[in-house]
Motif scaffolding. Structure first.
Motif, PDB file in Angstrom:
ATOM      1  N   THR A 331       0.845  -1.186   0.000  1.00  0.00           N
ATOM      2  CA  THR A 331       0.000   0.000   0.000  1.00  0.00           C
ATOM      3  C   THR A 331       0.885   1.242   0.000  1.00  0.00           C
ATOM      4  N   CYS A 332       0.330   2.331  -0.530  1.00  0.00           N
ATOM      5  CA  CYS A 332       1.050   3.601  -0.556  1.00  0.00           C
ATOM      6  C   CYS A 332       0.066   4.696  -0.921  1.00  0.00           C
ATOM      7  N   GLU A 333       0.559   5.912  -0.997  1.00  0.00           N
ATOM      8  CA  GLU A 333      -0.205   7.024  -1.553  1.00  0.00           C
ATOM      9  C   GLU A 333       0.491   7.484  -2.826  1.00  0.00           C
ATOM     10  N   ARG A 334      -0.267   8.066  -3.737  1.00  0.00           N
ATOM     11  CA  ARG A 334       0.307   8.400  -5.041  1.00  0.00           C
ATOM     12  C   ARG A 334       1.447   9.416  -4.910  1.00  0.00           C
ATOM     13  N   HIS A 335       1.329  10.369  -3.966  1.00  0.00           N
ATOM     14  CA  HIS A 335       2.385  11.377  -3.857  1.00  0.00           C
ATOM     15  C   HIS A 335       3.676  10.765  -3.320  1.00  0.00           C
ATOM     16  N   ASP A 336       3.566   9.758  -2.423  1.00  0.00           N
ATOM     17  CA  ASP A 336       4.778   9.083  -1.929  1.00  0.00           C
ATOM     18  C   ASP A 336       5.426   8.265  -3.044  1.00  0.00           C
ATOM     19  N   LEU A 337       4.603   7.572  -3.826  1.00  0.00           N
ATOM     20  CA  LEU A 337       5.142   6.786  -4.945  1.00  0.00           C
ATOM     21  C   LEU A 337       5.788   7.699  -5.976  1.00  0.00           C
ATOM     22  N   MET A 338       5.129   8.813  -6.287  1.00  0.00           N
ATOM     23  CA  MET A 338       5.690   9.735  -7.266  1.00  0.00           C
ATOM     24  C   MET A 338       6.976  10.378  -6.758  1.00  0.00           C
ATOM     25  N   SER A 339       7.043  10.668  -5.473  1.00  0.00           N
ATOM     26  CA  SER A 339       8.269  11.236  -4.912  1.00  0.00           C
ATOM     27  C   SER A 339       9.433  10.284  -5.110  1.00  0.00           C
ATOM     28  N   MET A 340       9.185   8.999  -4.868  1.00  0.00           N
ATOM     29  CA  MET A 340      10.235   7.999  -5.071  1.00  0.00           C
ATOM     30  C   MET A 340      10.607   7.898  -6.548  1.00  0.00           C
ATOM     31  N   LEU A 341       9.628   7.899  -7.436  1.00  0.00           N
ATOM     32  CA  LEU A 341       9.912   7.778  -8.861  1.00  0.00           C
ATOM     33  C   LEU A 341      10.675   8.993  -9.388  1.00  0.00           C
ATOM     34  N   ARG A 342      10.321  10.179  -8.921  1.00  0.00           N
ATOM     35  CA  ARG A 342      11.034  11.380  -9.372  1.00  0.00           C
ATOM     36  C   ARG A 342      12.521  11.312  -9.013  1.00  0.00           C
ATOM     37  N   ARG A 343      12.815  10.775  -7.844  1.00  0.00           N
ATOM     38  CA  ARG A 343      14.224  10.679  -7.442  1.00  0.00           C
ATOM     39  C   ARG A 343      15.019   9.770  -8.365  1.00  0.00           C
ATOM     40  N   HIS A 344      14.322   8.878  -9.079  1.00  0.00           N
ATOM     41  CA  HIS A 344      15.013   7.910  -9.932  1.00  0.00           C
ATOM     42  C   HIS A 344      14.684   8.094 -11.415  1.00  0.00           C
ATOM     43  N   LYS A 345      14.125   9.255 -11.771  1.00  0.00           N
ATOM     44  CA  LYS A 345      13.702   9.425 -13.161  1.00  0.00           C
ATOM     45  C   LYS A 345      14.880   9.451 -14.125  1.00  0.00           C
ATOM     46  N   GLY A 346      16.076   9.756 -13.649  1.00  0.00           N
ATOM     47  CA  GLY A 346      17.234   9.777 -14.537  1.00  0.00           C
ATOM     48  C   GLY A 346      17.760   8.400 -14.888  1.00  0.00           C
ATOM     49  N   THR A 347      17.412   7.387 -14.080  1.00  0.00           N
ATOM     50  CA  THR A 347      17.956   6.043 -14.317  1.00  0.00           C
ATOM     51  C   THR A 347      16.883   4.988 -14.554  1.00  0.00           C
ATOM     52  N   LEU A 348      15.696   5.145 -13.977  1.00  0.00           N
ATOM     53  CA  LEU A 348      14.696   4.085 -14.005  1.00  0.00           C
ATOM     54  C   LEU A 348      14.066   3.958 -15.390  1.00  0.00           C
ATOM     55  N   LYS A 349      14.182   2.770 -15.970  1.00  0.00           N
ATOM     56  CA  LYS A 349      13.653   2.513 -17.314  1.00  0.00           C
ATOM     57  C   LYS A 349      12.586   1.421 -17.337  1.00  0.00           C
ATOM     58  N   GLU A 350      12.535   0.601 -16.300  1.00  0.00           N
ATOM     59  CA  GLU A 350      11.543  -0.474 -16.243  1.00  0.00           C
ATOM     60  C   GLU A 350      10.799  -0.392 -14.920  1.00  0.00           C
ATOM     61  N   LEU A 351       9.464  -0.410 -14.985  1.00  0.00           N
ATOM     62  CA  LEU A 351       8.647  -0.281 -13.784  1.00  0.00           C
ATOM     63  C   LEU A 351       7.493  -1.270 -13.844  1.00  0.00           C
ATOM     64  N   CYS A 352       7.352  -2.056 -12.769  1.00  0.00           N
ATOM     65  CA  CYS A 352       6.217  -2.969 -12.638  1.00  0.00           C
ATOM     66  C   CYS A 352       5.571  -2.744 -11.272  1.00  0.00           C
ATOM     67  N   LEU A 353       4.279  -2.444 -11.276  1.00  0.00           N
ATOM     68  CA  LEU A 353       3.489  -2.300 -10.060  1.00  0.00           C
ATOM     69  C   LEU A 353       2.352  -3.307 -10.139  1.00  0.00           C
ATOM     70  N   ARG A 354       2.320  -4.258  -9.215  1.00  0.00           N
ATOM     71  CA  ARG A 354       1.310  -5.314  -9.277  1.00  0.00           C
ATOM     72  C   ARG A 354       0.577  -5.416  -7.941  1.00  0.00           C
ATOM     73  N   ASP A 355      -0.755  -5.477  -8.015  1.00  0.00           N
ATOM     74  CA  ASP A 355      -1.585  -5.618  -6.816  1.00  0.00           C
ATOM     75  C   ASP A 355      -1.272  -4.522  -5.800  1.00  0.00           C
ATOM     76  N   ILE A 356      -1.416  -3.276  -6.213  1.00  0.00           N
ATOM     77  CA  ILE A 356      -1.097  -2.122  -5.367  1.00  0.00           C
ATOM     78  C   ILE A 356      -2.372  -1.421  -4.916  1.00  0.00           C
ATOM     79  N   ARG A 357      -2.429  -1.063  -3.646  1.00  0.00           N
ATOM     80  CA  ARG A 357      -3.545  -0.275  -3.124  1.00  0.00           C
ATOM     81  C   ARG A 357      -3.072   1.140  -2.787  1.00  0.00           C
TER      82      ARG A 357
END
Length: 436
Positions: A331-357
């Protein structure tokens, strides 16, 4: 042939597949030695006496032992207690009925029936395999053998523990093939004995791994004193790939009907343990991570989810090389998930989110943010997605299923949307959500 130097033979082997290398090694001693540099780079083995003898034999070979790069430990065992001969015959009758149904469905002839004279011979193989399995477990032969052989695998870089059919390496001939009964049972707590035996052997051999893959293994693996757990995982500082599937328990509604499962039965205990930050602190300590995969195999309708995003990934922490991320059943909130993704936007190329609330935020707002912020080569949003509309008191729910189970056009549209600039509108909306 005598003038061919070993380097040329090794170069030839580098272009061959594993089956051709095995044939190549039969030609001569020089060919065998050159092929040994390649034939045993990955070893797949089961909890079986013959496979552990194979490991010991390879570890004593002066060339093969120095070229083992990867070990894949398939943790399935034969189900206890041992079947009687009559139970064995009934077991085969069930298998035979299944073969007929499959053959009829495929419009093919079923495999030849095993005769009454052959069944006792198969049962004898099964009986021996069960006795050897029980002896290995009771006398800890599996643990002592791994400590003996891994010490000799000086080039070992990757460890995989496959349990409950997670992280398998396709179909392999198994040492149980002559038993009729397939290994499909799991020791309890699931995967812990196999993973512990591998990691303790790696620790004692002072080997620094590059890749650790384990699953499914019970959350109870982490129920160790903190100092003991830190020691057991001290070899992980150089990991570039960490893949974990953590089991949160299951039970039968009715022991006579094994298909009816109550899943996520140990979610509360797992959640309390992870809230201490034990797993998060371990992952944070891996500065070279390129691939991170953390999936819990179940959530519970009664107890919810075993982990929050912040129990896995330290808020505000950034892994400098992270290019592939998979998270499941959290579980998470969208702003927490986006904060984490923004920190890795320069390197992250593959993303899988499965069964997330998303606890109180919306997928319909999250997906456009991911698309706008990230530059992904691959996206997989799958499984059951729960959220909450933020401007109305309506719950969100979509079942996109998992790629390995069913085709799902909506899932395909969502994932295309995240990587294809030509698709303008988010595929998830109020009309295809199942809850309101």
């Amino acid at each position: 042939m005598y003038v061919m130097i070993p380097e040329i033979l090794c170069l030839i082997c580098s272009y061959l597949d594993i089956e051709d290398i095995r044939r190549f090694r039969l030609c001569s001693r020089a060919f065998a030695d050159a092929g040994a540099c390649f034939a045993f780079r990955e070893i797949v083995f089961y909890l079986h006496h013959h496979d552990f003898e194979m490991l010991r034999h390879i570890s004593l070979h002066p060339i093969a032992s120095k070229n083992v790069r990867s070990l894949v430990y398939v943790g399935h065992t034969l189900e206890s207690p041992k079947k009687s001969l009559d139970e064995f015959r009934r077991y085969y009758s069930i298998i035979r009925s299944g073969e007929k149904i499959i053959a009829q469905h495929m419009n093919e002839a079923p495999p030849p029936r095993i005769g009454n004279q052959q069944l006792p011979r198969l049962y004898k193989n099964y009986d021996i395999a069960m006795d050897e399995q029980e002896k290995m477990l009771n006398e800890d032969e599996d643990i002592s053998c791994l400590k003996e052989v891994i010490y000799r695998f000086s080039s070992l870089q990757e460890i995989t523990m496959s349990s409950d059919f997670w992280f398998g390496r396709g179909t392999h001939k198994t040492p149980f093939d002559g038993c009729l009964v397939s290994p499909a049972d799991e020791l309890t707590p699931m995967g812990c004995r196999q993973l512990d035996s591998l990691l303790s052997a790696v620790f004692e051999a002072n080997i620094k791994l590059k890749r650790l893959t384990a699953g499914a293994f019970s959350w109870q693996f982490f129920q160790k004193p903190a100092a003991e757990l830190r020691s057991a995982l001290s070899f992980c500082s150089n990991l570039t790939c960490l893949e974990l599937c953590i089991d949160t328990g299951e039970d039968n509604f009715d022991d006579s009907v094994t298909e009816d499962l109550l899943v996520g039965t140990e979610v509360p205990q797992c959640r309390r343990l992870l809230e201490t930050g034990l797993l998060r602190d371990f992952i944070k300590s891996l500065p070279h991570l390129q691939t991170l995969y953390v999936v819990f195999n179940w959530h519970s309708e009664q107890h919810g989810y075993a982990a929050r995003l912040e129990d896995i990934m330290e808020p505000k922490h950034r892994w400098e090389h992270l290019d592939s991320l998979t998270l499941g059943n959290i579980t998470c909130e969208r702003h927490d998930l986006m904060s984490m993704l923004r920190r890795h936007k320069g390197t992250l190329k593959e993303l899988c989110l499965r069964d997330i609330r998303l606890r109180s935020t919306s997928w319909q707002l999250l997906l456009p943010k991911i698309r706008k912020t990230m530059s992904l080569d691959y996206a997989c949003i799958c499984g059951e997605l729960y959220g909450q509309e933020e401007d109305a008191p309506y719950a969100e729910y979509w079942d996109l299923s998992l790629p390995e189970t069913f085709e799902n056009p909506l899932r395909d549209d969502v994932n295309d949307y995240l990587v294809n600039d030509n698709i303008r509108r988010c595929p998830l909306n109020d009309y295809n959500s199942y809850l309101d």
